[in-house]
Design a protein around this motif. Structure first.
Motif, PDB file in Angstrom:
ATOM      1  N   LYS A 132       0.809  -1.206   0.000  1.00 32.91           N
ATOM      2  CA  LYS A 132       0.000   0.000   0.000  1.00 32.91           C
ATOM      3  C   LYS A 132       0.847   1.262   0.000  1.00 32.91           C
ATOM      4  CE  LYS A 132      -3.582   0.424  -0.039  1.00 32.91           C
ATOM      5  NZ  LYS A 132      -4.371   0.457  -1.301  1.00 32.91           N
ATOM      6  N   PRO A 133       0.632   2.157  -0.955  1.00 30.24           N
ATOM      7  CA  PRO A 133       1.288   3.470  -0.876  1.00 30.24           C
ATOM      8  C   PRO A 133       0.525   4.318   0.137  1.00 30.24           C
ATOM      9  CG  PRO A 133      -0.121   3.338  -2.847  1.00 30.24           C
ATOM     10  CD  PRO A 133      -0.288   2.047  -2.094  1.00 30.24           C
ATOM     11  N   GLY A 185       0.061   2.627  -9.427  1.00 30.34           N
ATOM     12  CA  GLY A 185      -0.763   3.605  -8.723  1.00 30.34           C
ATOM     13  C   GLY A 185      -0.468   5.031  -9.154  1.00 30.34           C
ATOM     14  N   SER A 186      -1.372   5.898  -8.716  1.00 33.30           N
ATOM     15  CA  SER A 186      -1.301   7.309  -9.083  1.00 33.30           C
ATOM     16  C   SER A 186       0.061   7.932  -8.730  1.00 33.30           C
ATOM     17  CB  SER A 186      -2.415   8.033  -8.328  1.00 33.30           C
ATOM     18  OG  SER A 186      -2.464   9.359  -8.686  1.00 33.30           O
ATOM     19  N   GLU A 299     -13.835   0.446  -4.422  1.00 33.85           N
ATOM     20  CA  GLU A 299     -13.422  -0.110  -3.127  1.00 33.85           C
ATOM     21  C   GLU A 299     -14.658  -0.456  -2.315  1.00 33.85           C
ATOM     22  OE1 GLU A 299      -8.954   1.654  -2.546  1.00 33.85           O
ATOM     23  OE2 GLU A 299     -10.508   2.446  -1.238  1.00 33.85           O
TER      24      GLU A 299
HETATM   25  C1  PEP Z   1      -5.469   1.978  -4.890  1.00 32.91           C
HETATM   26  O1  PEP Z   1      -6.193   1.760  -5.868  1.00 32.91           O
HETATM   27  O2  PEP Z   1      -5.299   1.145  -4.008  1.00 32.91           O
HETATM   28  C2  PEP Z   1      -4.769   3.270  -4.770  1.00 32.91           C
HETATM   29  C3  PEP Z   1      -3.855   3.479  -3.832  1.00 32.91           C
HETATM   30  O3  PEP Z   1      -5.173   4.174  -5.647  1.00 32.91           O
HETATM   31  P1  PEP Z   1      -4.424   5.475  -6.240  1.00 32.91           P
HETATM   32  O4  PEP Z   1      -3.093   5.014  -6.747  1.00 32.91           O
HETATM   33  O5  PEP Z   1      -5.358   5.915  -7.322  1.00 32.91           O
HETATM   34  O6  PEP Z   1      -4.345   6.466  -5.127  1.00 32.91           O
END
Ligand code: PEP
Ligand code: MN
Length: 330
Positions: A132-133, A185-186, A299
């Motif tokens: 997770k970012p 991811g973004s 989500e």
């Molecule tokens: C995700 O989809 O889990 C996510 C972190 O999305 P994003 O990169 O769009 O922030």
């Protein structure tokens, strides 16, 4: 498509009349000012125009020649409008593709329970973050490799495909082995070495738009994946930053319409990160399909109040069921 065309005018041609004719054809045109000339000798058709038909243009009075620049993303332009991922076709004109799951994979039991219920609702792809970012270094970072395995096993048990994010080069191999669709991811859309590493796995890529990226930067990021070997790229609009904090981001449905209808690319829309609040997810998902999205990524959580990340935007399962039963235009 997606290239700039330069129109050279005949001597004495009425540039404004030609420009108006081109605008009448639905093209986006600007004069190219020659030095000291009151009348431009050339006009420019922008890359975000629909692809002009050269024979049609040459028949317009006053046009002498047309030259098109090379496209900045030839592989993306050449990608077929329907992308097949693990036997599932995604593209315009097809029934919408649904991708759903928790923000983070929280436990083996959680992802198993969700996979079972999502598959019964008709979801095609199980999503969930293993890596997770997180904005804060103290927030839950994901269960990593263990979560990849839990997600793969749950998806296989229930006939789902897996989409999950690779956050850096070290985990690309493990993610690509597990996932049917590798998410970038973004925050990483501009990480060119990661785009290339993901591309080298040959897997199809779900490329989220950088939160401050122009459409052109996003398309060129997709090209980085394709040039390195990605089988296909699905673009995912997930909202961009703006001055207004009422919603987490601003979901750019204009970009979706442009990419779907002008560039003819399959686009997936993520209204969850786009809005950041669950009450707007269903209306935005519907709007996304109406403007040409080929799929929606949502989500969801069995108990949003206890989610380890992004609880405020997690759609309760019953609302997701209502959304999936809604057919655009039906
Ligand atoms: C995700 O989809 O889990 C996510 C972190 O999305 P994003 O990169 O769009 O922030
Ligand atoms: Mn999230």
């Amino acid at each position: 498509m997606a290239s700039v065309s330069v129109i050279t005018l005949r001597e004495g041609a009425d540039a404004d009349k030609v420009r108006r004719t081109l605008v009448g054809l639905g093209l986006w045109v600007s004069p190219l000012q020659g030095q000291g000339n009151a009348q431009p000798a050339q006009l420019l058709i922008h890359e975000y125009s629909a692809a002009p038909d050269p024979a049609k243009l040459l028949a317009i009075e006053g046009i002498a020649a047309i030259a098109a620049s090379a496209s900045a993303h030839p592989r993306l332009d050449a990608q077929p409008p329907v992308v097949v991922v693990a036997g599932h076709s995604i593209g315009q004109g097809l029934p919408p593709t649904w991708m759903a799951g928790p923000c983070s994979v929280e436990s083996e039991a959680q992802i198993e329970g969700l996979a079972e219920r999502l598959a019964r609702m008709g979801v095609h792809f199980l999503r969930g973050g293993a890596y997770k970012p997180r904005t804060s270094p103290y927030a839950f970072p994901g269960h990593g490799k263990k979560a990849l395995l839990w997600m793969r096993q749950a998806a296989d048990r229930h006939g789902l495909r897996v989409v999950t994010e690779a956050m850096d080069g070290d985990e690309v191999g493990a993610v690509a082995e597990t996932a049917d669709l590798v998410q970038v991811g973004s925050r990483n859309m501009h990480n060119y070495s990661l785009l290339r590493a993901v591309g080298r796995t040959g897997r199809p890529v779900l490329l989220k738009r950088g939160m401050a990226a122009t459409i052109d930067e996003w398309l060129q990021a997709a090209e980085h994946c394709l040039v390195s070997g990605a089988q296909a790229v699905l673009l995912c609009e997930r909202g961009i930053r703006s001055f207004d904090s009422s919603t987490r981001n601003v979901l750019d449905l204009g970009a979706v319409a442009l990419l779907a209808h002008v560039h003819r690319l399959p686009v997936v829309v993520d209204p969850s990160h786009g809005a950041g609040r669950r009450d707007l997810v269903v209306p935005l998902a519907r709007a996304a399909l109406a403007v040409g999205a080929a799929g929606v990524l949502v989500e969801t959580h069995d108990d949003p109040g206890r989610a380890l990340s992004d609880g405020p935007q997690a759609l309760p399962l019953e609302d997701l069921r209502t959304l999936l039963s809604w057919v655009p235009g039906g």
